[in-house]
Design a protein around this motif. Structure first.
Motif, short mmCIF file in Angstrom:
data_model
loop_
_atom_site.label_atom_id
_atom_site.label_comp_id
_atom_site.label_asym_id
_atom_site.label_seq_id
_atom_site.Cartn_x
_atom_site.Cartn_y
_atom_site.Cartn_z
N MET A 101 67.77 56.84 56.64
CA MET A 101 66.56 56.58 55.86
C MET A 101 66.12 55.12 55.99
O MET A 101 64.93 54.82 56.01
N VAL A 102 67.10 54.23 56.08
CA VAL A 102 66.83 52.79 56.10
C VAL A 102 66.51 52.28 57.51
O VAL A 102 65.58 51.49 57.71
N ASP A 103 67.26 52.71 58.49
CA ASP A 103 67.14 52.14 59.84
C ASP A 103 65.75 52.28 60.46
O ASP A 103 65.28 51.33 61.12
N PRO A 104 65.03 53.41 60.29
CA PRO A 104 63.69 53.49 60.88
C PRO A 104 62.75 52.41 60.34
O PRO A 104 61.95 51.84 61.10
N LEU A 105 62.84 52.11 59.04
CA LEU A 105 61.98 51.07 58.47
C LEU A 105 62.37 49.70 59.01
O LEU A 105 61.51 48.87 59.35
N LEU A 106 63.68 49.43 59.08
CA LEU A 106 64.14 48.15 59.61
C LEU A 106 63.66 47.96 61.04
O LEU A 106 63.21 46.89 61.44
N LYS A 107 63.73 49.05 61.82
CA LYS A 107 63.32 48.98 63.23
C LYS A 107 61.82 48.84 63.36
O LYS A 107 61.32 47.98 64.10
N ASN A 108 61.07 49.68 62.65
CA ASN A 108 59.61 49.67 62.78
C ASN A 108 58.99 48.37 62.29
O ASN A 108 57.93 47.95 62.78
N SER A 109 59.62 47.74 61.31
CA SER A 109 59.09 46.48 60.77
C SER A 109 59.81 45.27 61.33
O SER A 109 59.57 44.15 60.86
N ASP A 113 66.20 40.00 58.65
CA ASP A 113 66.65 39.20 57.51
C ASP A 113 67.54 40.05 56.60
O ASP A 113 67.16 41.15 56.18
N ARG A 114 68.72 39.55 56.27
CA ARG A 114 69.68 40.34 55.51
C ARG A 114 69.23 40.61 54.09
O ARG A 114 69.52 41.67 53.53
N VAL A 115 68.52 39.67 53.49
CA VAL A 115 68.06 39.88 52.12
C VAL A 115 66.99 40.97 52.07
O VAL A 115 67.03 41.86 51.22
N ARG A 116 66.04 40.91 53.00
CA ARG A 116 65.01 41.97 53.06
C ARG A 116 65.66 43.33 53.29
O ARG A 116 65.32 44.32 52.64
N ALA A 117 66.59 43.38 54.22
CA ALA A 117 67.27 44.64 54.52
C ALA A 117 68.06 45.12 53.30
O ALA A 117 68.05 46.32 52.97
N GLY A 118 68.72 44.20 52.62
CA GLY A 118 69.49 44.57 51.43
C GLY A 118 68.61 45.12 50.33
O GLY A 118 68.99 46.08 49.64
#
Length: 280
Positions: A101-109, A113-118
């Motif tokens: 659920m998380v990885d597609p957003l991290l990849k597409n955007s 940054d670890r804080v944004r990802a967290g």
């Protein structure tokens, strides 16, 4: 200068009284809202373990769902600890891997940054908890403690979000005391606190100071309203006091409902603040 033993005594809990108070709180607030069940995000940490114990005591083990939501970089021990608590309490559990659920957003955007990802991980977990609460007609029970709330150590609409919070008036060191009294395994109580959002992350590593140290300061600064001069006389360094005060100030927005522009004569959370008038 105040002694360390005095500091420890001031944060000491009567755990039997606090336990009863919190159980009654969860039961009363849940039932008053028209619900009979609760959902807790089980991280494997001490806060969620204590919240789960209180919820199970208040609502009954069959009425509590513990949800484990690992990410691919999460420490596997966290899930094992969460499962240990769930087994001890005999509550229902679900495991939902948030990685796909998380990885597609991290990849597409292109988020590195670890804080944004967290923050994205924390909010995704809350999406899952609120979905389960809707499915099961249950309330989301919060796990943020008083120290985290004051210091802003949490994600708005993420791990901070909940319907009711039994731990929000307990400092972290007091949560540890209560956990010990509730029979939480020592392995969970004694492990370094971590949001487990990336490998090697610890709360105290991000703070730059220990929970024990800041809890003592917060108690005197907030609960007793001691002045900076008094705090210095008690042995707290001026730079430490200023740093913590600044953290409290800049995170005030996380501790309040969204500010509503006043247009009418009765504005929600400004003038309309008396739910008892409406039978709540």
């Amino acid at each position: 200068m105040e002694t360390a033993s005095r500091h420890t005594e001031d944060l000491s809990l009567n755990t039997s009284i606090v336990k009863k108070l919190l159980i009654d709180f969860v039961r009363d607030e849940t039932h008053n809202a028209g619900f009979r069940k609760g959902v807790v995000g089980l991280s494997g940490g001490v806060d969620s373990a204590v919240a789960a114990v209180i919820a199970a005591e208040a609502l009954g083990q069959d009425n509590v769902l513990g949800v484990m939501m690992p990410y691919k970089t999460s420490n596997p021990q966290s899930q094992r600890d969460a499962e240990m608590i769930a087994t001890q309490l005999r509550i229902r559990t679900e495991v939902v891997d948030i990685t796909p659920m998380v990885d597609p957003l991290l990849k597409n955007s292109s988020i590195t940054d670890r804080v944004r990802a967290g923050n994205i991980m924390a909010r995704q977990r809350m999406i899952i908890l609120y979905d389960r609460s809707s499915r099961d007609n249950a309330l989301v029970i919060g796990t943020s403690n008083k120290t985290e709330i004051f210091l802003g150590y949490g994600t708005l609409f993420g791990d901070i979000a909940c319907a009711i919070n039994p731990l929000g008036d307990l400092y972290k060191t007091q949560v540890w005391q209560l956990a010990d009294a509730l029979g939480i395994p020592r392995a969970i109580i004694e492990k370094p606190p971590s949001a487990d959002l990336w490998e090697g992350q610890t709360d105290e590593g991000e703070f730059g100071f220990s929970y024990k140290r800041v809890d003592h300061l917060l108690y005197y600064m907030v609960d007793e309203r001691r002045s900076e001069t008094e705090l210095k006389e008690m042995g707290f360094e001026a730079a430490f006091v200023r740093n913590v005060k600044n953290m409290i100030r800049k995170n005030q927005f996380k501790r309040r409902m969204p500010v509503i522009a006043k247009v009418s004569n009765r504005t929600v959370n400004v003038d309309f603040m008396y739910p008892r008038d409406w039978g709540i």
